[in-house]
Design a protein around this motif. Sequence first.
Motif, PDB file in Angstrom:
ATOM      1  N   MET A   1       6.992 -15.757  -0.103  1.00 18.62           N
ATOM      2  CA  MET A   1       8.288 -15.634   0.556  1.00 18.62           C
ATOM      3  C   MET A   1       8.416 -14.294   1.297  1.00 18.62           C
ATOM      4  N   SER A   2       7.528 -13.358   0.989  1.00  9.72           N
ATOM      5  CA  SER A   2       7.633 -12.034   1.596  1.00  9.72           C
ATOM      6  C   SER A   2       6.844 -11.964   2.896  1.00  9.72           C
ATOM      7  N   LYS A   3       7.387 -11.213   3.861  1.00  9.54           N
ATOM      8  CA  LYS A   3       6.691 -10.989   5.124  1.00  9.54           C
ATOM      9  C   LYS A   3       5.732  -9.806   5.031  1.00  9.54           C
ATOM     10  N   LEU A   4       5.753  -9.115   3.890  1.00  8.33           N
ATOM     11  CA  LEU A   4       4.929  -7.925   3.704  1.00  8.33           C
ATOM     12  C   LEU A   4       3.643  -8.277   2.978  1.00  8.33           C
ATOM     13  N   SER A   5       2.511  -7.917   3.593  1.00 11.27           N
ATOM     14  CA  SER A   5       1.205  -8.118   2.967  1.00 11.27           C
ATOM     15  C   SER A   5       0.785  -6.815   2.302  1.00 11.27           C
ATOM     16  N   ILE A   6       0.457  -6.890   0.995  1.00 14.29           N
ATOM     17  CA  ILE A   6       0.083  -5.699   0.230  1.00 14.29           C
ATOM     18  C   ILE A   6      -1.412  -5.742  -0.059  1.00 14.29           C
ATOM     19  N   ILE A   7      -2.134  -4.791   0.518  1.00  9.61           N
ATOM     20  CA  ILE A   7      -3.592  -4.730   0.370  1.00  9.61           C
ATOM     21  C   ILE A   7      -3.928  -3.886  -0.860  1.00  9.61           C
ATOM     22  N   PRO A   8      -4.711  -4.422  -1.796  1.00  5.59           N
ATOM     23  CA  PRO A   8      -5.092  -3.626  -2.966  1.00  5.59           C
ATOM     24  C   PRO A   8      -6.011  -2.475  -2.568  1.00  5.59           C
ATOM     25  N   GLY A   9      -5.594  -1.255  -2.894  1.00  6.47           N
ATOM     26  CA  GLY A   9      -6.368  -0.088  -2.487  1.00  6.47           C
ATOM     27  C   GLY A   9      -6.409   0.979  -3.552  1.00  6.47           C
ATOM     28  N   ILE A  10      -7.164   2.027  -3.275  1.00  8.23           N
ATOM     29  CA  ILE A  10      -7.326   3.158  -4.186  1.00  8.23           C
ATOM     30  C   ILE A  10      -7.840   4.339  -3.382  1.00  8.23           C
ATOM     31  N   GLU A  11      -7.655   5.548  -3.896  1.00  9.28           N
ATOM     32  CA  GLU A  11      -8.241   6.740  -3.287  1.00  9.28           C
ATOM     33  C   GLU A  11      -8.959   7.544  -4.368  1.00  9.28           C
ATOM     34  N   PHE A  12     -10.254   7.721  -4.184  1.00  5.83           N
ATOM     35  CA  PHE A  12     -11.052   8.509  -5.120  1.00  5.83           C
ATOM     36  C   PHE A  12     -11.194   9.938  -4.595  1.00  5.83           C
ATOM     37  N   SER A  13     -11.011  10.897  -5.504  1.00  6.13           N
ATOM     38  CA  SER A  13     -11.321  12.285  -5.199  1.00  6.13           C
ATOM     39  C   SER A  13     -12.749  12.539  -5.668  1.00  6.13           C
ATOM     40  N   THR A  14     -13.650  12.783  -4.736  1.00  2.83           N
ATOM     41  CA  THR A  14     -15.051  12.982  -5.097  1.00  2.83           C
ATOM     42  C   THR A  14     -15.452  14.419  -4.794  1.00  2.83           C
ATOM     43  N   ASP A  15     -16.560  14.844  -5.349  1.00  4.31           N
ATOM     44  CA  ASP A  15     -16.915  16.255  -5.314  1.00  4.31           C
ATOM     45  C   ASP A  15     -18.289  16.501  -4.717  1.00  4.31           C
ATOM     46  N   LEU A  16     -18.349  17.510  -3.884  1.00  7.60           N
ATOM     47  CA  LEU A  16     -19.589  18.076  -3.391  1.00  7.60           C
ATOM     48  C   LEU A  16     -19.519  19.589  -3.669  1.00  7.60           C
ATOM     49  N   PRO A  17     -20.640  20.300  -3.615  1.00  5.96           N
ATOM     50  CA  PRO A  17     -20.622  21.729  -3.987  1.00  5.96           C
ATOM     51  C   PRO A  17     -19.545  22.559  -3.302  1.00  5.96           C
ATOM     52  N   TRP A  18     -19.306  22.323  -2.007  1.00  4.31           N
ATOM     53  CA  TRP A  18     -18.345  23.163  -1.297  1.00  4.31           C
ATOM     54  C   TRP A  18     -17.172  22.382  -0.722  1.00  4.31           C
ATOM     55  N   HIS A  19     -17.074  21.107  -1.041  1.00  4.94           N
ATOM     56  CA  HIS A  19     -16.019  20.285  -0.454  1.00  4.94           C
ATOM     57  C   HIS A  19     -15.523  19.256  -1.456  1.00  4.94           C
ATOM     58  N   GLU A  20     -14.239  18.913  -1.355  1.00  3.36           N
ATOM     59  CA  GLU A  20     -13.709  17.726  -2.020  1.00  3.36           C
ATOM     60  C   GLU A  20     -13.557  16.653  -0.949  1.00  3.36           C
ATOM     61  N   VAL A  21     -14.135  15.512  -1.193  1.00  2.00           N
ATOM     62  CA  VAL A  21     -14.116  14.415  -0.226  1.00  2.00           C
ATOM     63  C   VAL A  21     -13.327  13.258  -0.822  1.00  2.00           C
ATOM     64  N   HIS A  22     -12.335  12.775  -0.075  1.00  5.44           N
ATOM     65  CA  HIS A  22     -11.514  11.660  -0.546  1.00  5.44           C
ATOM     66  C   HIS A  22     -11.994  10.365   0.105  1.00  5.44           C
ATOM     67  N   ILE A  23     -12.146   9.353  -0.723  1.00  3.55           N
ATOM     68  CA  ILE A  23     -12.659   8.069  -0.245  1.00  3.55           C
ATOM     69  C   ILE A  23     -11.671   6.973  -0.604  1.00  3.55           C
ATOM     70  N   LEU A  24     -11.255   6.241   0.402  1.00  7.15           N
ATOM     71  CA  LEU A  24     -10.332   5.131   0.234  1.00  7.15           C
ATOM     72  C   LEU A  24     -11.107   3.836   0.023  1.00  7.15           C
ATOM     73  N   GLY A  25     -10.590   2.985  -0.828  1.00  8.53           N
ATOM     74  CA  GLY A  25     -11.170   1.660  -1.026  1.00  8.53           C
ATOM     75  C   GLY A  25     -10.129   0.600  -0.744  1.00  8.53           C
ATOM     76  N   TYR A  26     -10.468  -0.374   0.101  1.00 13.56           N
ATOM     77  CA  TYR A  26      -9.537  -1.441   0.476  1.00 13.56           C
ATOM     78  C   TYR A  26     -10.069  -2.809   0.052  1.00 13.56           C
ATOM     79  N   PHE A  27      -9.128  -3.706  -0.234  1.00 15.06           N
ATOM     80  CA  PHE A  27      -9.443  -5.084  -0.628  1.00 15.06           C
ATOM     81  C   PHE A  27     -10.297  -5.117  -1.899  1.00 15.06           C
TER      82      PHE A  27
END
Length: 273
Positions: free
Chosen positions: A57-83
């Motif tokens: 009944m809803s016009k809004l589609s909700i995509i299952p997602g997540i954001e991982f905080s991952t680590d490298l020696p000099w950087h934090e890298v964020h990775i999104l996961g969809y579907f």
Amino acid sequence: MIADLHIHSTASDGRLSPLEIVRQAEDAGLSHIAITDHDTVAAHLELREAGIIDNSMSKLSIIPGIEFSTDLPWHEVHILGYFIDIDNMKLRDQLEVILNDRLRRSRTMVEKLIQLGYSIDYDSVLEFAGQAMAVGRPHVAKVLVENGYFKTVSEAFDVLLAKNGPAYVPHYKLTPEQAIRLIEQAGGIAVLAHPGLIGDDNLVLNMVKAGMRGLEVFHPEHDQAMTSRYLDIANKYNLKITGGSDFHAIPGRYPEKLGEFTISAALVDTLSM
């Protein structure tokens, strides 16, 4: 049709509950959203329990997602996961490991702060976290502000909680390669979040070589030059093009409401292909 593929709820460090996000997204006329909380799928479980997900009944589609905080020696890298499959056992088991470490880390930060002379307690941190599964530094900072030690959360971070600060405690993180594999095992698509905030385009290209399938080209903190550059990189390497507001509902931080920063819903179609 407009979309927002980067939204945080109270399940991590956002200010609105999953249900409030859905209502605000509907009021803003969004057609697609992705709730991408840090290291948890609790928001999607809550919405499913409430009968919101897959509501015909809803016009809004909700995509299952997540954001991982991952680590490298000099950087934090964020990775999104969809579907992603939110019931995938490998995913859920790994999230449990991350959750337990977040709790350990928060308790250790409180112990450090007490040793530094700040009178706070761990129960107060959990109280501020509320329903959040991703308990972390923002919740500790809020307790410090509430107790009158600092005027803002940012100030608490700058003085105590920033990386290598006197109360900073490292925590368990996946490597970017591990996060990509985990997202793929859960049937999802791995996308590099806000590449312009990494500050190193060579690292961005390394993430593409590691198996990243998409790039978050459109983001509130990307200026026009960044957006054009990452659009070129996405096209050159045949990457999925995404974007989102990185919405937390924080007063004074753009965007303050859903619908203020959006992308074309046509990009959702290409993301799912």
